[in-house]
Design a protein around this motif. Sequence first.
Motif, PDB file in Angstrom:
ATOM      1  N   ASP A 225     -65.146  50.723 -14.279  1.00 21.74           N
ATOM      2  CA  ASP A 225     -65.904  51.774 -14.691  1.00 21.74           C
ATOM      3  C   ASP A 225     -65.967  52.755 -14.162  1.00 21.74           C
ATOM      4  N   GLU A 226     -65.134  54.023 -14.924  1.00 22.26           N
ATOM      5  CA  GLU A 226     -64.822  54.847 -14.646  1.00 22.26           C
ATOM      6  C   GLU A 226     -66.566  55.852 -14.328  1.00 22.26           C
ATOM      7  N   LEU A 227     -67.791  55.953 -14.524  1.00 23.51           N
ATOM      8  CA  LEU A 227     -68.627  56.462 -14.363  1.00 23.51           C
ATOM      9  C   LEU A 227     -69.052  55.779 -13.086  1.00 23.51           C
ATOM     10  N   ASP A 228     -69.755  56.852 -11.756  1.00 20.60           N
ATOM     11  CA  ASP A 228     -69.740  56.957 -10.285  1.00 20.60           C
ATOM     12  C   ASP A 228     -71.449  56.025 -10.637  1.00 20.60           C
ATOM     13  N   THR A 229     -72.309  55.982 -11.364  1.00 22.36           N
ATOM     14  CA  THR A 229     -73.401  55.179 -11.415  1.00 22.36           C
ATOM     15  C   THR A 229     -73.850  54.340 -12.430  1.00 22.36           C
ATOM     16  N   ASP A 230     -74.613  53.939 -12.622  1.00 20.29           N
ATOM     17  CA  ASP A 230     -75.580  52.868 -13.885  1.00 20.29           C
ATOM     18  C   ASP A 230     -75.136  53.618 -14.607  1.00 20.29           C
ATOM     19  N   PHE A 231     -75.228  53.345 -16.089  1.00 27.55           N
ATOM     20  CA  PHE A 231     -74.536  53.665 -17.149  1.00 27.55           C
ATOM     21  C   PHE A 231     -75.821  53.447 -18.597  1.00 27.55           C
ATOM     22  N   ALA A 232     -75.268  53.345 -19.426  1.00 28.43           N
ATOM     23  CA  ALA A 232     -75.868  53.078 -21.234  1.00 28.43           C
ATOM     24  C   ALA A 232     -74.362  53.458 -22.071  1.00 28.43           C
ATOM     25  N   TRP A 233     -74.071  52.555 -22.681  1.00 30.04           N
ATOM     26  CA  TRP A 233     -73.647  52.509 -23.602  1.00 30.04           C
ATOM     27  C   TRP A 233     -74.512  52.298 -25.274  1.00 30.04           C
ATOM     28  N   ALA A 234     -73.920  53.190 -25.846  1.00 28.69           N
ATOM     29  CA  ALA A 234     -74.997  54.209 -27.228  1.00 28.69           C
ATOM     30  C   ALA A 234     -73.988  54.174 -27.860  1.00 28.69           C
ATOM     31  N   LEU A 235     -74.525  53.713 -29.086  1.00 29.86           N
ATOM     32  CA  LEU A 235     -73.867  54.110 -30.775  1.00 29.86           C
ATOM     33  C   LEU A 235     -74.756  56.108 -30.788  1.00 29.86           C
ATOM     34  N   ILE A 236     -73.644  57.012 -30.783  1.00 28.39           N
ATOM     35  CA  ILE A 236     -74.224  57.936 -31.384  1.00 28.39           C
ATOM     36  C   ILE A 236     -73.623  58.289 -32.308  1.00 28.39           C
ATOM     37  N   ARG A 237     -74.447  59.644 -33.306  1.00 24.02           N
ATOM     38  CA  ARG A 237     -74.264  60.032 -34.370  1.00 24.02           C
ATOM     39  C   ARG A 237     -74.062  61.459 -33.784  1.00 24.02           C
TER      40      ARG A 237
END
Length: 151
Positions: free
Chosen positions: A88-100
């Motif tokens: 993963d590209e991000l340095d920390t844990d993150f969220a996958w999200a549906l974004i409108r």
Amino acid sequence: MTDQTAESLRAPYTIEFGFERTVGPKIGVFLGGLRDARLFGVRTAAGQVLCPVLEFDPADASATGELVELEPKGVVLQWTWVARRPVDELDTDFAWALIRIDGTANAMFHAVDVAGLPETMRNGLTVTPRWRPDRVGAITDIVCFEPVGER
């Protein structure tokens, strides 16, 4: 049938796609917009705006219409928290999200970076893209989304 152990059949193979596909005039503008750190949507015959852009309306398969430039901001509709993996590209844990994206009728699936703080994530969180500095015209030109007003 014999009592002998059968050896598996094997054959070398190669999968090839002997054609190239263009992205089409509307998706091409969408990808060019990403390269320029701009978001575009497309209007359907019913007047809804879709982002990401589609060449055809998923409701009735009619061709979509005019392109519309959008403010690069949206709202998290749904999300799930994930532990960061080495790929993963991000340095920390993150969220996958549906974004409108504001002004649209559909949702975009992308990562949301809240600095590893799951308590920051929520449905309704306003987010904006974090653009890659070396954009090429691909969805990965958006590294992730992040809360508005952060960073």
